[in-house]
Design a protein around this motif. Structure first.
Motif: not given
Lengths: 337, 337, 337, 337
Positions: B92-95, B285-288
């Motif tokens: 769910x971490x798109x941006x 980690x991080x977003x898309x």
């Protein structure tokens, strides 16, 4: 000591080599024996009286130079005689954000500049020259190098993979091409000359567009990015190219407005700026802290500014004429024996 | 279809290959036929029950993988069957910034992960694979690549000439070494093995320090920078290495806290953090959006994650054992025929 | 002129009022007749020899003060005699990022501080006092005010609606409460005293938690935010409170590590930092440029630091004892007639 | 259900109230019973065919609105029936930076907008209404509020004490005045009406300049700041006011280019942008993540957008005419029973 100065009036014909009294270093100051100077278009405009008609004369022109420290005043601790140094463009812009007071202290107008045998500057207002550079190469850094650094790194935060469009092949453009490569960007360049485009490709540019044969170059570059647009434009043309730059940039991208070679004033439609959430960021060189960071990168990557031609001190006027001809690729320098 | 799962209880001995019903794509979803998976230490901890003892079972482990889209649900527009894709770590971490809700959706726990023949993911929760990468190479990117990007680019704003210290030669460390090079940084690496130090130098590291033979490696690295310290530390050791990292970093520098291989809890003196104006930035980690930016850089520079060894799907347990041995240099992967 | 100094050895009992020669202003310097000083806990630690046992003696303690310019050296242009000014904490940190060289120039150790009748400082190393402040109020700004500004504005970028947790009711805490209010934040404060909590609420705090009666205050504050956590923690306790602060902060939030009143070293679990993507930002006061921005906000909003008690110059030792008692709410000051 | 639409051709005379089929919620969607709409100048331009002559018809105009969730589709978890919600302007701009794809999804063109009895939107593309606001007040937030937040907070990073110049007294201008106050800024406003200047002063503006009686308002405002210039300009006039804005802004300041009420295209001298290191930042509303942050600030400070007049649903055409007259102070709304 000899300096070139604009004395009785503006105009290249009034640029004269004159004798001035030798300089000495007050508290916190250093005397620099200049060895090389590089010319910027601003210097030419200043000499001609176009840049600031109210500039007080006489004025020693030029803001970029390299020299050797030959004397230091009381309390100087940052350098010692023998150090090879470059004065910074805005003498009072050491760090932090720009301000009116800081930008009042630029060399080559309003303050006397680098085109002389000796200069006195505050010890805070200079940086050490990266060791691998020749005097002439280093003399290209103070304006061109710091401007590119400020635009791409400080304000632009260009990261690897970003697409950077650079307009033309002047001094800032060529160095920005080299620097953008070191930052991992994909570089696009415009020029009116296919030969110059080949040369910037040899310096790392990935794509070149001839704006003479492709007048709609903004659209052409956007197409090269799959229709998305570039992340960053190093805008050196000014009002005459801004509309095409706005066609080339992506939604939310940045245009670093650095030069106005194609003209300062023109009818401009501002809607694309707001509709595309674009940032137009004016850049007027940068601080000593930026210069020091730049030098670290220049040293690590052994970057070398491109010098087109070196004139002797006595040929300063010819150097300006050559600069004005626009035939150069890379910087025009003056050697001071 | 077959998946590996931890069923009745934690522990590698409980990792079993089982049959599950085939999956279909609901509205906005896609079915992916997995081709390769890479293992992270987190996956091993998860299997053993160390990462989250309250994790519900059964669970398909692993968060990194590559596969081919074989079916798309209603309303899917971002991909078509045949596309080679990677699911993102936090689905769910798109941006934008991280949040509790976004971090609840990570693969390989709490959600089922990549170690199976098929997966269903939302069309928003995947990215396209850079074309030049093999399946196994690409399978290394979702955690390792995005983590390095987030640390160095998004939070770290590493620029050319910056000094980056990377602890160890694990998956994140090796990729961070490659990425830091593309960003123009000067890379320092620590390892307990001179042989591994030679290998990271071949990947672009400028300096290596053996922390076994140089236990005071923080001081040693600071000395290598002329006493100033590095700008950025990619801290993968955790509590056990943080004090040395604080000795290596410059005033005002950043330590990206990513791993805790040397231990999570230990007595720590926090004074150096505040006295040296240091930033300790946790990275998960991080977003898309970060992943997409990373992929652009990976493609432009044809970066290839280092794969140490590839196991067959049937050998997943051996792959975990090999990972736990710590003998690898680069990533441990599993191929799914 | 008289100064208080630690002479033969550390310890409050060695703090003595002595005569020193009058000072004069060298080039670029100014002489300040001091009028008021405020004490920080750092000053007490310094006097006791806990802060830096290798500090050279004699030393005039204290870093915060206000005075009047009574003489200016050659080339001074930033101030004129009669100006009411505050020396900055790190005399060489004018702007830009911190550095080793800049942080070596802090007042009250290693350099002589403000607790004397006269000081000489470089004209660059001071700021003008906001007109609405008394001498004692202004004397609170150099450390406490700039620290809060750096934490909340420069590093923290606190915006309206952000939730800011402030630990305790010491000098930085109270001013941070006032400042966070001006920034539009929602302020949470902890204290061991309900009475002090009432006082910070009167200054604008929205919520108070008594950490004595609520030892799990981190969880309690998180609950007050609907379970999301606060955006920013002004962490003044250090190692002893950091774990609770990590419970109170939101995913991706910031903890500004400013003080270590509860202890510098303690066993710490670093996993929450990385698992929650938290930023722990060390703060060691700030630059003159920050101070000038702070003063603009202080003037616009007529902010007044809270002064608990003012001692006479002759009572400096009593002032330190009172500070050490921890009974104050607001700053402890010394008036210099 | 009834909607207002532009059907056969552009022009207010073609705006008609028609019956459409009732809507139902697909997977992930919600049906909203609209209660109030606010008009933006963009909506008027769209209706007249000036904004985008290639817009497909029929189109339901308007992008700002408030309604109640009356039905939810499969998989909806963010809201429940009964929730009072606002659709976001660019339906796909949930978070992160803007992009072409995100900006293609704006309400009121190209997508059908808010001026109808029911709407269907994706559950991701809406936010909850702050409880203290009336329907009409809340209906002002989606464009006006988010634009001001993006300009002042996200791109502008306005801090306490900053000087913010706001052009005019339209919808964005008035809300930006209120918001800038909450951020601790000093607000300067221009208007052609002394009466309106009095009203914005009552809302927190510190200074007002009548641009009719003071045509050189840029210089006048710079003088009000002691010659330094303002930090930030909320530029709503466009090409016709930009040159004066450039006179008012400080070296290194920001101009947020939001509107073009005074004209889109005009001769512009770009030199001040580069010579003064100014940032001109285009702003086109913002993301859902910005909206949520805005709402937190709006709730904490009980901010209320200023509503000038509310029309009944049947009077939508009169509402547009009133908007076009320019006589309003605050927003023009339409109530939907």
């Amino acid at each position: 000591m000899r300096v070139w100065q604009i004395g009785d009036g503006f105009g290249l014909e009034n640029l004269a080599c004159v004798e001035r009294e030798e300089l000495s270093a007050g508290p916190g100051q250093v005397v620099i024996a200049m060895r090389a100077v590089s010319l910027n278009f601003r210097d030419y405009m200043m000499v001609q009286g176009f840049y600031n008609p109210r500039q007080r004369l006489p004025l020693v022109p030029c803001s970029d130079g390299v020299g050797e420290v030959i004397a230091v005043g009381e309390g100087v601790s940052r350098v010692v005689p023998g150090d090879r140094v470059m004065p910074i463009f805005a003498q009072a812009w050491i760090c932090g954000r720009p301000s009116r007071d800081k930008l009042k202290t630029t060399l080559g107008g309003p303050l006397d500049g680098t085109l002389g045998e000796r200069m006195v500057v505050d010890q805070e207002s200079l940086v050490i020259v990266p060791a691998h550079l020749s005097d002439e190469e280093a003399a290209c850094l103070p304006c061109v190098g710091v401007t590119a650094w400020n635009a791409l790194v400080c304000e632009g935060r260009v990261a690897a993979g970003d697409r950077v469009l650079i307009l033309g092949t002047g001094g800032v453009a060529i160095f920005a091409t080299q620097l953008a490569g070191v930052l991992g960007a994909e570089v696009f360049v415009t020029s009116s000359s296919d030969a110059k485009l080949e040369r910037v490709k040899a310096l790392g540019a990935a794509h070149g567009v001839n704006y003479r044969t492709t007048p709609a170059w903004g659209k052409a570059i956007k197409a090269l990015t799959g229709g998305e647009g570039v992340d960053h434009v190093v805008e050196l043309g000014g009002a005459g190219t801004l509309e095409e730059s706005l066609r080339a940039v992506r939604i939310g991208g940045q245009i670093s407005l650095i030069g106005a070679l194609s003209g300062a004033a023109q009818e401009l439609n501002v809607l694309p700026i707001l509709m595309q959430h674009v940032r137009v960021q004016g850049i007027i060189v940068g601080s000593r802290e930026m210069f020091e960071a730049l030098n670290r990168a220049v040293s690590l990557h052994a970057l070398r500014p491109v010098v087109d031609r070196v004139f002797e001190f006595e040929e300063a006027r010819e150097a300006f004429e050559y600069l004005a001809s626009g035939e150069h690729f890379g910087k025009v320098c003056v050697r001071i024996a």
